[in-house]
Design an enzyme around this catalytic site. Structure first.
Site: not given
Ligand SMILES: *[C@@H]1O[C@H](CO)[C@@H](O)[C@H](O)[C@H]1NC(C)=O
Ligand SMILES: *[C@@H]1O[C@H](CO)[C@@H](O)[C@H](O)[C@H]1NC(C)=O
Ligand SMILES: *[C@@H]1O[C@H](CO)[C@@H](O)[C@H](O)[C@H]1NC(C)=O
Ligand SMILES: *[C@@H]1O[C@H](CO)[C@@H](O)[C@H](O)[C@H]1NC(C)=O
Ligand SMILES: *[C@@H]1O[C@H](CO)[C@@H](O)[C@H](O)[C@H]1NC(C)=O
Length: 326
Positions: A112, A235, A290
């Site tokens: 991320s 996501d 995610h």
């Protein structure tokens, strides 16, 4: 004690001690892992990933990037801080690390926001030099919405309130981390806004979006052997998720402009085109939301990009060997 042993034993001992140890097997390059927002470098989940890297490529020295030795403070630093200073601090740590600094190169895995921060490290410092960079669900082209709170997380909502109220203010840009990779565009023109170009404390700089380009950034990023970008298919945390591939999304129409059709690529502001032309840029997807990482996809990454075949060394000098988890 030794002088009490018979001479034959002494001779044998001397022979054993004098036998040169076999040459060390080729060891995979060390692996840097930079965690995401709300996580910390000592977290069990993160170490599970590092342990898997060692299972797949035995002898890997794994270093978990941190802003502070205290896990709590390291976690806080994912929300609060000036990214210029944070990246400079990581640069100093890695350059001074006894094992990492003696390696001819390292591999890097970014989760991320840790993905674009690793890119910042590479562009600005790159000591030790990164050979293969793999990012998962990163925000390389920024975020256009703040979507990071659970439904009942009031503290987080207060934080988002601060972000939204004054994204381009000097205080927010120097203290709140996600604001420094927020990217606002004018949907009519598709161009980034003037405020973003002027005040973004991180992203506009590392993406060389301003008039004056930093040639070192381009040179360093283009020196990678591989830059592999994974996007999570479902996501809904990263908006837009295609940011993980440096794509641009028109918020009104949802239309996606792929990296190869963007100016950052065509004019090669940061070396992405150069990487692509040597076959070093990969766009990948993985199932799920995610950061839904599976052991399968991680194993594929460790085998495909971080194996000794992709870069190896003899390992650190003796005095630092006990620090290696073997
Ligand atoms: C470009 O980046 C390098 C590495 O961070 C830095 O040393 C240099 O001062 C920068 N150049 C300019 C013109 O900002
Ligand atoms: C962030 O830190 C750097 C280095 O200390 C400083 O030059 C810069 O002004 C800070 N950014 C903001 C937005 O205050
Ligand atoms: C977007 O750009 C158009 C064309 O330059 C301009 O007319 C419009 O005011 C801009 N929109 C915003 C929100 O700045
Ligand atoms: C973005 O989408 C809107 C709505 O469809 C459209 O009017 C606009 O021209 C698009 N912008 C760009 C840069 O293509
Ligand atoms: C780039 O744009 C052209 C023309 O709009 C389009 O045909 C092509 O598919 C786009 N390429 C990518 C990689 O999106």
């Amino acid at each position: 004690m030794l002088h009490l042993l018979p001479l034959s034993t002494l001779l044998l001992l001397r022979a054993v001690l004098a036998t040169p140890s076999p040459p060390p097997a080729a060891r995979p390059l060390p692996l840097l892992i930079w965690h995401g927002l709300g996580d910390n470098y000592a977290a069990d989940g993160l170490h599970t990933v590092g342990d898997l890297a060692i299972d797949v490529n035995p002898g890997t020295f794994v270093y978990y990037i941190r802003l502070d030795e205290s896990p709590d403070s390291d976690k806080t630093a994912t929300f609060f801080g000036n990214l210029t200073e944070q990246i400079a601090s990581v640069c100093a740590d890695l350059a001074a690390h006894p094992i990492l600094s003696s390696a001819p190169g390292v591999n890097a895995l970014g989760f991320s926001q840790g993905g674009q921060f690793l890119r910042g490290f590479i562009e600005r410092c790159n000591v030790p030099p990164v050979k293969n960079l793999v990012t998962f669900g990163s925000q390389h082209n920024g975020i256009s919405k703040y979507q990071i709170c659970g439904a009942s997380d009031w503290l987080c909502k207060t934080y988002i309130g601060l972000l939204k109220a004054n994204t381009w203010g000097a205080w927010v840009q120097s203290h709140l981390v996600p604001a420094q990779y927020f990217r606002a565009t004018n949907d009519t023109t598709g161009e980034p806004t003037d405020d973003y170009l002027e005040y973004s404390n991180f992203l506009a700089d590392v993406n060389n979006e301003r008039e004056e380009k930093n040639a070192t950034y381009k040179e360093n990023l283009a020196s990678l052997d591989k830059f592999v970008m994974y996007v999570f298919e479902e996501d809904t945390t990263v908006i837009p998720k295609e940011s993980g591939w440096f794509a641009q999304v028109n918020a009104s129409s949802g239309e996606v402009t792929a990296l190869r059709n963007r100016t950052i690529y065509k004019e090669d502001w940061i070396g992405l085109r150069q990487l692509d032309e040597k076959g070093a840029l990969e766009f990948k997807t993985t199932a799920g939301g995610h950061m839904r990482l599976s052991d399968e996809v991680l194993t594929e990454v460790f085998e495909g990009y971080f194996s000794p075949a992709k870069g190896s060394w003899e390992g650190p000098k003796k005095e630092s060997q006990e620090q290696l988890e073997l």
